[in-house]
Design a protein around this motif. Structure first.
Motif, PDB file in Angstrom:
ATOM      1  N   GLY A 203      30.771  41.327  24.328  1.00  0.00           N
ATOM      2  CA  GLY A 203      30.045  42.359  23.609  1.00  0.00           C
ATOM      3  C   GLY A 203      30.862  43.605  23.338  1.00  0.00           C
ATOM      4  N   GLY A 204      30.158  44.700  23.033  1.00  0.00           N
ATOM      5  CA  GLY A 204      30.777  45.973  22.709  1.00  0.00           C
ATOM      6  C   GLY A 204      30.211  46.548  21.427  1.00  0.00           C
ATOM      7  N   TYR A 205      30.878  47.572  20.920  1.00  0.00           N
ATOM      8  CA  TYR A 205      30.434  48.278  19.715  1.00  0.00           C
ATOM      9  C   TYR A 205      31.660  48.582  18.872  1.00  0.00           C
ATOM     10  CZ  TYR A 205      28.254  51.946  16.855  1.00  0.00           C
ATOM     11  OH  TYR A 205      27.785  52.714  15.807  1.00  0.00           O
ATOM     12  N   ASP A 206      31.661  48.108  17.605  1.00  0.00           N
ATOM     13  CA  ASP A 206      32.853  48.254  16.768  1.00  0.00           C
ATOM     14  C   ASP A 206      32.856  49.527  15.923  1.00  0.00           C
ATOM     15  OD1 ASP A 206      31.076  47.762  14.687  1.00  0.00           O
ATOM     16  OD2 ASP A 206      31.958  45.848  14.094  1.00  0.00           O
ATOM     17  N   LEU A 235      26.893  35.806  23.490  1.00  0.00           N
ATOM     18  CA  LEU A 235      25.737  36.265  24.246  1.00  0.00           C
ATOM     19  C   LEU A 235      24.461  35.993  23.448  1.00  0.00           C
ATOM     20  CD1 LEU A 235      27.114  39.769  25.327  1.00  0.00           C
ATOM     21  CD2 LEU A 235      27.215  37.627  26.616  1.00  0.00           C
ATOM     22  N   PRO A 236      23.310  35.905  24.105  1.00  0.00           N
ATOM     23  CA  PRO A 236      22.059  35.679  23.378  1.00  0.00           C
ATOM     24  C   PRO A 236      21.620  36.863  22.534  1.00  0.00           C
ATOM     25  CG  PRO A 236      21.642  35.980  25.721  1.00  0.00           C
ATOM     26  CD  PRO A 236      23.122  35.853  25.562  1.00  0.00           C
ATOM     27  N   ARG A 237      22.224  38.021  22.767  1.00  0.00           N
ATOM     28  CA  ARG A 237      21.891  39.215  21.985  1.00  0.00           C
ATOM     29  C   ARG A 237      23.080  40.177  22.040  1.00  0.00           C
ATOM     30  NH1 ARG A 237      19.175  39.374  26.689  1.00  0.00           N
ATOM     31  NH2 ARG A 237      17.374  38.370  25.744  1.00  0.00           N
ATOM     32  N   PRO A 238      23.184  41.102  21.096  1.00  0.00           N
ATOM     33  CA  PRO A 238      24.255  42.107  21.178  1.00  0.00           C
ATOM     34  C   PRO A 238      24.123  42.949  22.447  1.00  0.00           C
ATOM     35  CG  PRO A 238      23.249  42.092  18.998  1.00  0.00           C
ATOM     36  CD  PRO A 238      22.367  41.263  19.882  1.00  0.00           C
ATOM     37  N   LEU A 239      25.264  43.407  22.953  1.00  0.00           N
ATOM     38  CA  LEU A 239      25.256  44.182  24.196  1.00  0.00           C
ATOM     39  C   LEU A 239      26.477  45.089  24.241  1.00  0.00           C
ATOM     40  CD1 LEU A 239      23.811  44.485  27.002  1.00  0.00           C
ATOM     41  CD2 LEU A 239      25.504  42.875  27.871  1.00  0.00           C
ATOM     42  N   SER A 240      26.262  46.345  24.591  1.00  0.00           N
ATOM     43  CA  SER A 240      27.351  47.307  24.762  1.00  0.00           C
ATOM     44  C   SER A 240      27.064  48.183  25.965  1.00  0.00           C
ATOM     45  CB  SER A 240      27.501  48.177  23.503  1.00  0.00           C
ATOM     46  OG  SER A 240      28.545  49.120  23.657  1.00  0.00           O
ATOM     47  N   GLN A 241      28.119  48.639  26.629  1.00  0.00           N
ATOM     48  CA  GLN A 241      28.033  49.549  27.768  1.00  0.00           C
ATOM     49  C   GLN A 241      27.251  48.967  28.936  1.00  0.00           C
ATOM     50  OE1 GLN A 241      26.705  53.423  26.461  1.00  0.00           O
ATOM     51  NE2 GLN A 241      28.418  53.683  25.065  1.00  0.00           N
ATOM     52  N   GLY A 242      27.285  47.630  29.069  1.00  0.00           N
ATOM     53  CA  GLY A 242      26.757  47.017  30.270  1.00  0.00           C
ATOM     54  C   GLY A 242      27.835  46.975  31.341  1.00  0.00           C
ATOM     55  N   ASP A 243      27.591  46.188  32.371  1.00  0.00           N
ATOM     56  CA  ASP A 243      28.599  45.997  33.406  1.00  0.00           C
ATOM     57  C   ASP A 243      28.577  44.535  33.816  1.00  0.00           C
ATOM     58  OD1 ASP A 243      30.648  46.661  35.120  1.00  0.00           O
ATOM     59  OD2 ASP A 243      29.600  48.390  35.968  1.00  0.00           O
ATOM     60  N   GLY A 244      29.612  44.088  34.493  1.00  0.00           N
ATOM     61  CA  GLY A 244      29.672  42.686  34.831  1.00  0.00           C
ATOM     62  C   GLY A 244      30.615  42.393  35.979  1.00  0.00           C
ATOM     63  N   PHE A 245      30.468  41.186  36.524  1.00  0.00           N
ATOM     64  CA  PHE A 245      31.343  40.724  37.589  1.00  0.00           C
ATOM     65  C   PHE A 245      31.249  39.203  37.651  1.00  0.00           C
ATOM     66  CE2 PHE A 245      27.173  41.454  39.358  1.00  0.00           C
ATOM     67  CZ  PHE A 245      26.945  40.355  40.180  1.00  0.00           C
ATOM     68  N   SER A 246      32.161  38.589  38.388  1.00  0.00           N
ATOM     69  CA  SER A 246      32.113  37.148  38.606  1.00  0.00           C
ATOM     70  C   SER A 246      31.921  36.877  40.082  1.00  0.00           C
ATOM     71  CB  SER A 246      33.388  36.473  38.099  1.00  0.00           C
ATOM     72  OG  SER A 246      34.513  36.917  38.843  1.00  0.00           O
ATOM     73  N   ALA A 247      31.208  35.788  40.381  1.00  0.00           N
ATOM     74  CA  ALA A 247      31.000  35.376  41.767  1.00  0.00           C
ATOM     75  C   ALA A 247      30.643  33.903  41.790  1.00  0.00           C
ATOM     76  CB  ALA A 247      29.890  36.202  42.421  1.00  0.00           C
ATOM     77  N   GLY A 256      22.956  47.570  29.831  1.00  0.00           N
ATOM     78  CA  GLY A 256      23.641  47.908  28.600  1.00  0.00           C
ATOM     79  C   GLY A 256      22.680  48.262  27.483  1.00  0.00           C
ATOM     80  N   LYS A 257      23.237  48.438  26.294  1.00  0.00           N
ATOM     81  CA  LYS A 257      22.466  48.805  25.106  1.00  0.00           C
ATOM     82  C   LYS A 257      22.575  47.694  24.068  1.00  0.00           C
ATOM     83  CE  LYS A 257      23.079  53.015  23.598  1.00  0.00           C
ATOM     84  NZ  LYS A 257      23.784  54.233  23.123  1.00  0.00           N
ATOM     85  N   SER A 258      21.443  47.368  23.445  1.00  0.00           N
ATOM     86  CA  SER A 258      21.444  46.383  22.369  1.00  0.00           C
ATOM     87  C   SER A 258      21.347  47.048  21.000  1.00  0.00           C
ATOM     88  CB  SER A 258      20.295  45.389  22.544  1.00  0.00           C
ATOM     89  OG  SER A 258      19.047  46.060  22.655  1.00  0.00           O
ATOM     90  N   SER A 259      21.112  48.361  20.979  1.00  0.00           N
ATOM     91  CA  SER A 259      21.126  49.161  19.762  1.00  0.00           C
ATOM     92  C   SER A 259      21.268  50.614  20.182  1.00  0.00           C
ATOM     93  CB  SER A 259      19.843  48.962  18.937  1.00  0.00           C
ATOM     94  OG  SER A 259      18.731  49.551  19.596  1.00  0.00           O
ATOM     95  N   THR A 260      21.336  51.510  19.209  1.00  0.00           N
ATOM     96  CA  THR A 260      21.534  52.923  19.528  1.00  0.00           C
ATOM     97  C   THR A 260      20.427  53.463  20.411  1.00  0.00           C
ATOM     98  OG1 THR A 260      22.652  53.223  17.410  1.00  0.00           O
ATOM     99  CG2 THR A 260      21.881  55.212  18.519  1.00  0.00           C
TER     100      THR A 260
END
Length: 276
Positions: A203-206, A235-247, A256-260
């Motif tokens: 994700g992200g924002y361009d 992803l199933p939907r747009p996403l920006s400014q989320g966070d993540g990790f692996s385990a 995160g944000k899916s729109s403004t």
């Protein structure tokens, strides 16, 4: 396996400025740390320099939060807190004026507390804010973000900055590498996760659109450089400014944000391997 069965709401809140966003977070030696961040509106009119920490017990419960003895040397929002060697590193971010920074601060905690921060001799090659970041094999990876250098498209970037080997922690004296392959579509607000010797972004924002793509690239185990990028399942939907990790072989993306104007409380879970 891999699915979240439910979340608990901890009774404890940060020791100061509990209602903040754009903070850097990290887990080190059994403690959870929160550093910097913003208060006010989404444009971050007031950046913070406070650092707070809490013990995580064997059941995953977060204990009482305490303020570290030492705050960050300067207020920063949208920076990242990362771990390498025996040190914490607070990378980049922006000040109250919204100006991206290239400074890297480092500290070595003792029994949770941080008594002092120092400024690394070698900061980022260019200023960055709202970037993705990951740590793997004692190197730091700074992915995309907002910036105004020549290697950005408008105000968003598709660069990869890789730190030197930081297995001993402490000061960064050697230069960061910029030789890693750039990913497609410059963006800010992407989630970056390193799993095994693979770096993922999601994700992200361009600058005009919220993105739902995911990409991955191999990390050279000797040099730390990032290789060519490939597309993976979106992803199933747009996403920006989320966070993540692996385990345990799974990738987790949270919030995160899916729109403004729309924040997304969803946790997304996907199985991962070294190839996809």
């Amino acid at each position: 396996g891999g699915g979240a069965t439910g979340f608990t709401t901890a009774a404890n809140t940060y020791a100061s400025n509990p209602n903040r966003f754009g903070a850097g977070t990290a887990v080190y030696d059994g403690y959870l740390y929160v550093a910097g961040g913003c208060i006010g509106t989404a444009t971050c009119p007031t950046a913070l320099n406070s650092v707070t920490y809490a013990k995580i017990n064997d059941s995953g419960v977060i204990g009482t939060w305490s303020n570290a003895t030492a705050n960050l040397p300067a207020a920063r929002g949208y920076g990242k807190l990362l771990v390498a060697g025996s040190s914490l590193y607070f990378v980049g971010g922006q000040n109250d004026s919204g100006t991206a920074q290239s400074t890297v601060y480092y500290a070595t905690p003792s029994a949770g507390n941080i008594s002092s921060w120092s400024t690394a001799s070698s900061g980022l090659p260019n200023a960055r804010s709202e970037f993705g970041a990951a740590s793997w094999n004692n190197r730091l990876y700074i992915v995309g973000g907002k910036g105004t250098s020549a290697d950005c498209s408008g105000a968003v970037c598709n660069t990869i900055y890789t730190s030197p080997d930081l297995s001993l922690g402490g000061n960064i004296t050697a230069s960061w590498s910029t030789t890693g392959d750039d990913f497609s579509v410059a963006r800010s607000g992407t989630v970056a996760v390193a799993n095994s010797n693979t770096l993922y972004i999601a994700g992200g924002y361009d600058g005009a659109n919220y993105l739902s793509d995911t990409q991955y690239a191999k990390i050279d185990t000797t040099t730390g450089d990032v290789g060519s990028w490939s597309k993976s399942t979106s992803l199933p939907r747009p996403l920006s400014q989320g966070d993540g990790f692996s385990a345990n072989g799974y990738l987790y993306l949270m919030g995160g944000k899916s729109s403004t104007t729309s924040c997304d409380p969803t946790t997304l879970v996907a199985p991962i391997s070294g190839e996809t």
